[in-house]
Design a protein around this motif. Structure first.
Motif, short mmCIF file in Angstrom:
data_model
loop_
_atom_site.label_atom_id
_atom_site.label_comp_id
_atom_site.label_asym_id
_atom_site.label_seq_id
_atom_site.Cartn_x
_atom_site.Cartn_y
_atom_site.Cartn_z
N ALA A 112 0.82 -1.21 0.00
CA ALA A 112 0.00 0.00 0.00
C ALA A 112 0.86 1.26 0.00
N VAL A 113 1.94 1.25 0.78
CA VAL A 113 2.85 2.40 0.84
C VAL A 113 3.53 2.60 -0.51
N ARG A 114 3.98 1.50 -1.12
CA ARG A 114 4.64 1.59 -2.41
C ARG A 114 3.70 2.14 -3.48
N THR A 115 2.46 1.70 -3.46
CA THR A 115 1.47 2.21 -4.41
C THR A 115 1.29 3.71 -4.25
N ALA A 116 1.24 4.17 -3.00
CA ALA A 116 1.09 5.60 -2.73
C ALA A 116 2.31 6.37 -3.24
N GLN A 117 3.50 5.80 -3.06
CA GLN A 117 4.72 6.44 -3.56
C GLN A 117 4.70 6.56 -5.08
N GLU A 118 4.29 5.49 -5.74
CA GLU A 118 4.26 5.50 -7.20
C GLU A 118 3.26 6.52 -7.72
N GLU A 119 2.10 6.62 -7.09
CA GLU A 119 1.10 7.58 -7.52
C GLU A 119 1.59 9.01 -7.31
N GLU A 120 2.22 9.27 -6.16
CA GLU A 120 2.74 10.60 -5.89
C GLU A 120 3.90 10.93 -6.82
N GLY A 121 4.73 9.92 -7.11
CA GLY A 121 5.84 10.12 -8.03
C GLY A 121 5.37 10.51 -9.42
N ARG A 122 4.30 9.89 -9.89
CA ARG A 122 3.76 10.25 -11.21
C ARG A 122 3.24 11.68 -11.21
N LYS A 123 2.61 12.10 -10.11
CA LYS A 123 2.10 13.46 -10.03
C LYS A 123 3.23 14.48 -10.07
N GLU A 124 4.33 14.17 -9.37
CA GLU A 124 5.45 15.12 -9.27
C GLU A 124 6.52 14.88 -10.32
N ASN A 125 6.29 13.86 -11.18
CA ASN A 125 7.26 13.50 -12.20
C ASN A 125 8.63 13.16 -11.58
N LYS A 126 8.56 12.36 -10.52
CA LYS A 126 9.77 11.93 -9.82
C LYS A 126 9.73 10.43 -9.61
N LYS A 127 10.87 9.88 -9.22
CA LYS A 127 10.93 8.46 -8.88
C LYS A 127 10.20 8.24 -7.55
N PRO A 128 9.60 7.06 -7.36
CA PRO A 128 8.89 6.79 -6.10
C PRO A 128 9.76 7.01 -4.87
N GLU A 129 11.05 6.69 -5.00
CA GLU A 129 11.97 6.82 -3.85
C GLU A 129 12.24 8.28 -3.49
N GLU A 130 11.89 9.20 -4.39
CA GLU A 130 12.21 10.60 -4.18
C GLU A 130 11.04 11.40 -3.59
N VAL A 131 9.94 10.73 -3.32
CA VAL A 131 8.76 11.44 -2.80
C VAL A 131 8.36 10.88 -1.45
N THR A 292 26.26 16.01 -2.67
CA THR A 292 25.92 14.59 -2.65
C THR A 292 24.43 14.32 -2.44
N GLY A 293 23.72 15.20 -1.80
CA GLY A 293 22.31 14.96 -1.52
C GLY A 293 21.49 14.85 -2.79
N GLY A 294 20.48 13.99 -2.80
CA GLY A 294 19.66 13.77 -3.98
C GLY A 294 18.44 14.67 -4.03
N VAL A 295 17.52 14.35 -4.96
CA VAL A 295 16.31 15.15 -5.17
C VAL A 295 15.41 15.12 -3.94
N SER A 296 15.45 14.03 -3.19
CA SER A 296 14.56 13.88 -2.04
C SER A 296 14.88 14.85 -0.90
N VAL A 297 16.05 15.49 -0.95
CA VAL A 297 16.44 16.44 0.10
C VAL A 297 16.56 17.85 -0.50
N GLN A 298 15.71 18.17 -1.45
CA GLN A 298 15.78 19.46 -2.12
C GLN A 298 15.55 20.62 -1.15
N PHE A 299 14.61 20.44 -0.22
CA PHE A 299 14.34 21.51 0.75
C PHE A 299 15.58 21.79 1.59
#
Length: 344
Positions: A112-131, A292-299
């Motif tokens: 369920a968590v992975r599905t939520a990540q994939e859906e959010e990733g598609r909305k933000e045009n990012k990889k699931p791991e980055e959201v 070194t930080g990736g997209v997931s730590v943009q803030f």
């Protein structure tokens, strides 16, 4: 005719015996294949384990232990769809086995968590791991049902309590989450996850001392070095909240020693140095983090950039101090949520 009838009856007995022999042979071959799967799983040879477990259930579809092993093997690959399908067979065959219910609930939660990540990733045009998706609206009813059945069958299964606690936390039921996570820690689990989860929850409530106490206890219980990276990070965040920057820096350093690519620890340590006016060390950490930080730590990267600009300005004008210390992500969250909790 009587002799013919006797002959037919004898032939039927022989045929049934032969079929029984074939069935027993298939069952024995299935057990041997499942044993090979278990051996491969123990060696972390996951693809070999899957191949053997699949062979085992083909030979004997009622081999519930093979279905359980197959589900666990797919879970190691984070293939939650195939994992859920496999373990569901084990649960159907032996519904009163607590470990089967536990694994099924855990896999359904992760799916369920992975599905939520994939859906959010598609909305933000990012990889699931980055959201980081909002889990408050995710339907965890099915995994919760399986996990509750697991603790009903065996209340000593700390991992079942842990995942129940995670579901309550994710869906905003903080009090129930704390109760389940506390029950989890009573078993002194060697998994860092429960220690981190409860420490985070206490910090969200501004129970900073309790958060530090929980996290430090976890560093004493969890074996190994790498496994403690996230726990030491929580220790650091607790001391950061109390403005005890030297202790925070020490904890972040231990987190980085345990896991060199723990980028958030590098950022938080740099920020702690900055806040105690140690601009040389702050500049080093923040620059390394920015590279070194990736997209997931943009803030956090944006905050690091602001601090680096301040540090650069100070180096140009001797004796000056930065005008305003940038807020960490934790401070931003607390400004919106934490302040009101103290007045309740």
């Amino acid at each position: 005719m009587k002799l013919v009838g006797i002959a037919i009856a004898l032939a039927a007995v022989v045929a049934l015996g032969a079929l029984g022999g074939c069935a027993n042979e298939s069952r024995n071959d299935s057990i041997r294949a499942a044993n090979k799967g278990a051996e491969a799983y123990g060696k972390k040879e996951i693809e070999t384990a899957i191949s053997n477990y699949k062979r085992a259930v083909e030979l004997w579809p009622d081999n519930h232990e093979a279905w359980y092993g197959l589900g666990g093997s797919y879970a190691e690959k984070k293939d939650w769809t195939n994992a859920a399908d496999a373990i569901s067979h084990a649960v159907q065959l032996v519904p009163d086995q607590a470990m089967y219910q536990l694994l099924y609930g855990r896999i359904l939660y992760e799916k369920a968590v992975r599905t939520a990540q994939e859906e959010e990733g598609r909305k933000e045009n990012k990889k699931p791991e980055e959201v980081v998706p909002d889990l408050t609206s995710v339907n965890f009813e099915k995994p919760l049902q399986q996990l509750q059945e697991a603790v009903k069958l065996n209340n000593e299964l700390w991992r079942a309590h842990y995942y129940i606690g995670r579901i309550y936390r994710d869906t905003g039921r903080a009090k129930e989450a704390a109760e389940e996570l506390t029950r989890t820690l009573q078993a002194a689990p060697t998994d860092p996850g429960p220690w981190v989860a409860l420490a985070e929850l206490y910090r969200q409530w501004d129970y900073t001392d309790q958060a530090i106490q929980i996290a430090e206890a976890g560093t004493a219980v969890v074996p190994g070095i790498t496994e403690k990276a996230d726990i030491w990070f929580e220790v650091g965040m607790g001391y950061d909240d109390k403005r005890l920057y030297d202790k925070a820096i020490d904890a972040y350093t231990k987190s980085l020693e345990a896991k060199r690519d723990k980028h958030t620890a590098k950022f938080q340590r740099g920020q702690a140095y900055y806040r105690k006016n140690d601009y040389g060390n702050a500049k080093r950490d923040l620059e390394e983090f920015s590279k070194t930080g990736g997209v997931s730590v943009q803030f956090e990267k944006q905050q690091a950039a602001k601090m680096l600009v301040d540090i650069a300005a100070k180096s140009v004008v001797p004796g000056s101090t930065p005008v305003e210390q940038p807020k960490s992500p934790e401070d931003v969250v607390k400004k919106g949520k934490g302040r009101g909790k103290r007045g309740r």
